[in-house]
Enzyme design. Sequence first.
Site, mmCIF file in Angstrom:
data_model
loop_
_atom_site.group_PDB
_atom_site.id
_atom_site.type_symbol
_atom_site.label_atom_id
_atom_site.label_comp_id
_atom_site.label_asym_id
_atom_site.label_seq_id
_atom_site.Cartn_x
_atom_site.Cartn_y
_atom_site.Cartn_z
ATOM 1 N N ARG A 317 -29.937 -9.032 -23.897
ATOM 2 C CA ARG A 317 -28.946 -9.083 -22.328
ATOM 3 C C ARG A 317 -29.777 -9.302 -21.109
ATOM 4 N NH1 ARG A 317 -25.866 -6.263 -21.355
ATOM 5 N NH2 ARG A 317 -24.633 -7.100 -21.188
ATOM 6 N N CYS A 347 -44.286 -14.663 -25.953
ATOM 7 C CA CYS A 347 -44.442 -15.635 -25.014
ATOM 8 C C CYS A 347 -43.393 -16.003 -23.687
ATOM 9 C CB CYS A 347 -45.511 -16.714 -25.508
ATOM 10 S SG CYS A 347 -46.633 -15.536 -26.922
ATOM 11 N N GLU A 348 -42.876 -15.226 -22.828
ATOM 12 C CA GLU A 348 -42.450 -15.936 -21.518
ATOM 13 C C GLU A 348 -42.166 -14.681 -20.879
ATOM 14 O OE1 GLU A 348 -39.456 -18.385 -22.344
ATOM 15 O OE2 GLU A 348 -39.615 -18.267 -24.459
HETATM 16 N N1 LLP Z 1 -12.128 -11.574 -27.258
HETATM 17 C C1 LLP Z 1 -12.748 -12.991 -26.781
HETATM 18 C C2 LLP Z 1 -12.132 -14.009 -26.672
HETATM 19 C C3 LLP Z 1 -13.828 -12.609 -26.276
HETATM 20 O O1 LLP Z 1 -14.486 -14.054 -25.989
HETATM 21 C C4 LLP Z 1 -14.659 -11.825 -26.528
HETATM 22 C C5 LLP Z 1 -16.034 -12.112 -26.240
HETATM 23 C C6 LLP Z 1 -13.742 -10.418 -26.588
HETATM 24 C C7 LLP Z 1 -12.413 -10.839 -27.233
HETATM 25 C C8 LLP Z 1 -15.095 -9.293 -27.093
HETATM 26 O O2 LLP Z 1 -15.285 -8.929 -25.181
HETATM 27 P P1 LLP Z 1 -15.556 -7.537 -25.117
HETATM 28 O O3 LLP Z 1 -14.772 -5.986 -25.515
HETATM 29 O O4 LLP Z 1 -16.826 -7.057 -25.702
HETATM 30 O O5 LLP Z 1 -16.261 -7.403 -23.876
HETATM 31 N N2 LLP Z 1 -22.643 -11.391 -25.192
HETATM 32 C C9 LLP Z 1 -22.681 -11.282 -24.005
HETATM 33 C C10 LLP Z 1 -21.234 -10.718 -23.970
HETATM 34 C C11 LLP Z 1 -20.300 -11.893 -24.470
HETATM 35 C C12 LLP Z 1 -18.321 -11.941 -24.843
HETATM 36 C C13 LLP Z 1 -18.229 -13.330 -24.899
HETATM 37 N N3 LLP Z 1 -16.882 -13.242 -25.784
HETATM 38 C C14 LLP Z 1 -23.157 -9.735 -23.466
HETATM 39 O O6 LLP Z 1 -24.156 -9.022 -24.059
HETATM 40 O O7 LLP Z 1 -22.540 -9.302 -22.001
#
Ligand code: LLP
Length: 420
Positions: A317, A347-348
């Site tokens: 993240r 290594c980045e």
């Molecule tokens: N529903 C859908 C259709 C989604 O695309 C997502 C997340 C969620 C629910 C859940 O969202 P949340 O409640 O977790 O915000 N890897 C990124 C976050 C990517 C979110 C993708 N979609 C990070 O580490 O911040």
Amino acid sequence: MTPFALKNGVLHAEAVALPTIAEQFDTPAYVYSRAALEAALREFHDVLAAHPAGAGALVCYAVKANANLAVLNLFARLGAGFDIVSGGELQRVLAAGADPRKVVFSGVGKSVAEMQQALEAGIFCFNIESVPELERLNEVAGQLGKQAPISLRVNPNVDPKTHPYISTGLKEAKFGVAYDDALALYQRAAALPHIAVTGIDCHIGSQLLDPSPFAEALDRILALIDQLAAEGIAIHHIDLGGGLGIKYREDQVQPTAAAYLNPLLDKLTGRGLRVVLEPGRRLVGNAGLLLTRVEYLKHGEAKDFAIIDAAMNDLIRPALYDGWHDILPVTPRPDATRDYDVVGPICESGDFLGLARPLAIEPGDLLAVMSAGAYGMAMASNYNTRPRAVEVMVDGAAVHVIRQRETVEQLYAGESVLPR
Ligand code: LLP
């Protein structure tokens, strides 16, 4: 609820001192708190249960945030449903004891095989994101002699004011169908023989700390539901997606589930719509930390580095989204602090978990990278042939391994060399 707190000068997870976990299971290690996971889901359930518009509501945990079977199983036991985005996630939630009738399937690229798998399992709803997907699902359902329950993921064109990589509800996004096309698409869906229109869906982005864009999106969706009703298309459930943010740093305020949900539920009162939610981060983010050890302190010409045994492959993240995670010494020292870039062995240059962090540390010290329960292990990789970390769940004074540390042999087990 504070699952991680200092007791007698040592950071604990519930009743367990983190150094005990490091000794027993080594580092890096993901450490989760059962009580914190359960409290986060209960907070949603309690608000929904207290509001008339929350009757029958379904909290579908977004599996992508943290897909460990133990996490899924705890949520399933508390009655949660699941928001999945792949056949793999479907298999996981079923293995964890989920009720398929509480599963929604999101994502722009569902394959034929994934559609078959979900239809056979009998999921609650497919969240459809395009016309060709709708047509493919109609065909696949027809071949299986089934009706596929669907909602259209409508793009309300609302700015969630979050990081661009995790904003999804704007016109430019690859997600959902355009608001202005939705009525025509619903008419088309209603005419397909193997499609059953059951709901409507939207998801505007992730890590929202201001809940007002959710209300804005809901207003737009409700206007559409009225238009659909006038055309004779009945909507039975409304899926408001996920996206509620968590507090990653001191200066952030995390809205309560009540502050997020009650204004939405007020708008829904009397409409007879079943509410579906897809929270991910909010249910797991602050229930986990990444425990890591300082390998070396390196005093460079311009900067001081703390080289730790966790890296961007464990938690991407910071590198990918400028994500901030507090980094706390497990056994704080009274000494003066220095500003350290906290970096991994990869290594980045992008391999850091925090920059310019004031810390008083020595080699061998343990650090806790906080708020790492969501999109931490879930996005971990084996870059640099680094086995993924062990995951443990603390429950009071007990520690359970919920995923063993990978071995290097496992990493290349599926590989082979040419015969000659
Ligand atoms: N529903 C859908 C259709 C989604 O695309 C997502 C997340 C969620 C629910 C859940 O969202 P949340 O409640 O977790 O915000 N890897 C990124 C976050 C990517 C979110 C993708 N979609 C990070 O580490 O911040």
